[in-house]
Design an enzyme around this catalytic site. Structure first.
Site, short mmCIF file in Angstrom:
data_model
loop_
_atom_site.label_atom_id
_atom_site.label_comp_id
_atom_site.label_asym_id
_atom_site.label_seq_id
_atom_site.Cartn_x
_atom_site.Cartn_y
_atom_site.Cartn_z
N TYR A 97 -10.35 7.93 12.46
CA TYR A 97 -9.16 8.32 12.43
C TYR A 97 -7.85 7.50 12.46
CZ TYR A 97 -8.86 7.24 17.31
OH TYR A 97 -8.68 6.24 18.65
N HIS A 118 -4.87 -9.02 -4.42
CA HIS A 118 -3.66 -9.67 -3.94
C HIS A 118 -3.86 -9.61 -2.39
CE1 HIS A 118 0.80 -10.81 -3.89
NE2 HIS A 118 0.12 -11.63 -2.77
N ASN A 126 3.66 -13.16 4.40
CA ASN A 126 5.22 -13.51 4.88
C ASN A 126 5.67 -12.15 5.57
OD1 ASN A 126 5.48 -11.54 1.88
ND2 ASN A 126 4.90 -13.67 1.33
N TYR A 144 2.35 10.20 18.59
CA TYR A 144 1.41 9.10 19.36
C TYR A 144 2.23 8.01 19.92
CZ TYR A 144 -2.15 5.68 19.94
OH TYR A 144 -2.89 4.47 20.58
N HIS A 175 -2.98 -11.35 3.88
CA HIS A 175 -4.01 -11.68 3.03
C HIS A 175 -5.37 -11.44 3.82
CE1 HIS A 175 -1.61 -14.36 0.30
NE2 HIS A 175 -1.24 -13.15 -0.05
N GLU A 208 7.93 -13.83 -2.25
CA GLU A 208 8.13 -12.18 -2.29
C GLU A 208 9.14 -11.53 -1.66
OE1 GLU A 208 5.42 -11.23 -3.94
OE2 GLU A 208 3.74 -12.24 -3.82
N HIS A 229 3.44 -8.90 4.95
CA HIS A 229 2.59 -9.04 3.79
C HIS A 229 1.32 -9.98 4.19
CE1 HIS A 229 0.64 -9.86 0.17
NE2 HIS A 229 1.38 -11.13 -0.11
#
Length: 213
Positions: free
Chosen positions: A116, A157, A29, A210, A97, A76, A95
């Site tokens: 790095y 998860h 999500n 950066y 998976h 969520e 989020h």
């Protein structure tokens, strides 16, 4: 319909979750924080990303109430709203998976500094304990465990990343999957040589400036 640009961004990056192989099906999500309204836009529950339309994105307050939208929001939503409520620097949450990172999450094993690029996340990629998906308990576990980092593994998860905008949060999710692949493949050959504390201090300092500031 309010917040057309932000809605379109969530739709766009939802498709990227699939094309960049950071999730499968309807997993994962995305949300964007709206500071002027102290509210968030979040992807809907259970709609395939390539079928999601801007009007499907749900507008919610940070207490879980729907302010606008006909769709059921991602389960969520607490995992997102806790960062907006408690971290003023966070404007987007992703989020995923993703396969390799979730493999480490299922081992509840953190990813150590073997490359790095981990500087985009923190000193390492931590892994919190398993908590049931879609619960406040998971949100609190993730928030307490992330410290000052930009991403973590969620035990058994997946992956959670945060950023000042959606592009940066998504970039960290890609970096975590890249690091997980390197760690996995390096372990297939031998033992990864890790960057030491002095080297990581230098890396983190360089990451502060950066890119385009």
């Amino acid at each position: 319909m309010k917040h057309q640009i932000e809605r379109e961004l969530i739709v766009e990056y939802g498709k990227k979750l699939i094309t960049e192989r950071l999730t499968t099906g309807t997993g994962g999500n995305i949300s964007i924080y709206l500071p002027d309204e102290d509210a968030m836009l979040i992807s809907p529950s259970g709609i395939p990303y390539f079928e999601t339309q801007p009007e499907d994105i749900v507008l919610m307050d940070l207490k879980g109430n729907i302010l606008q939208g006909e769709r059921k929001p991602s389960s969520e939503y607490d995992l997102h709203s806790i960062f907006y409520a408690k971290r003023s620097d966070v404007k987007a949450v992703v989020h995923t998976h993703s396969e390799y990172a979730t493999t480490f999450a299922c081992l509840q094993q953190e990813i150590e500094p073997l490359h790095y690029i981990i500087g985009s996340v923190g000193e390492k990629v931590r892994c919190c304990e398993y908590k049931t998906f879609g619960t406040r308990e998971l949100a609190e576990e993730a928030f307490s465990f992330i410290h000052e980092d930009n991403g973590i593994l969620l035990g058994n998860h997946g992956v959670l990343t945060i950023g000042s905008d959606l592009a940066s949060a998504f970039s960290v999710a890609k970096d975590i999957e890249f690091l997980a692949k390197l760690d996995y493949r390096a372990r297939c050959i031998g033992t990864p040589v890790l960057l030491n504390k002095e080297q990581m201090t230098e890396v983190l300092t360089k990451f502060e400036t950066y890119g385009q500031q």
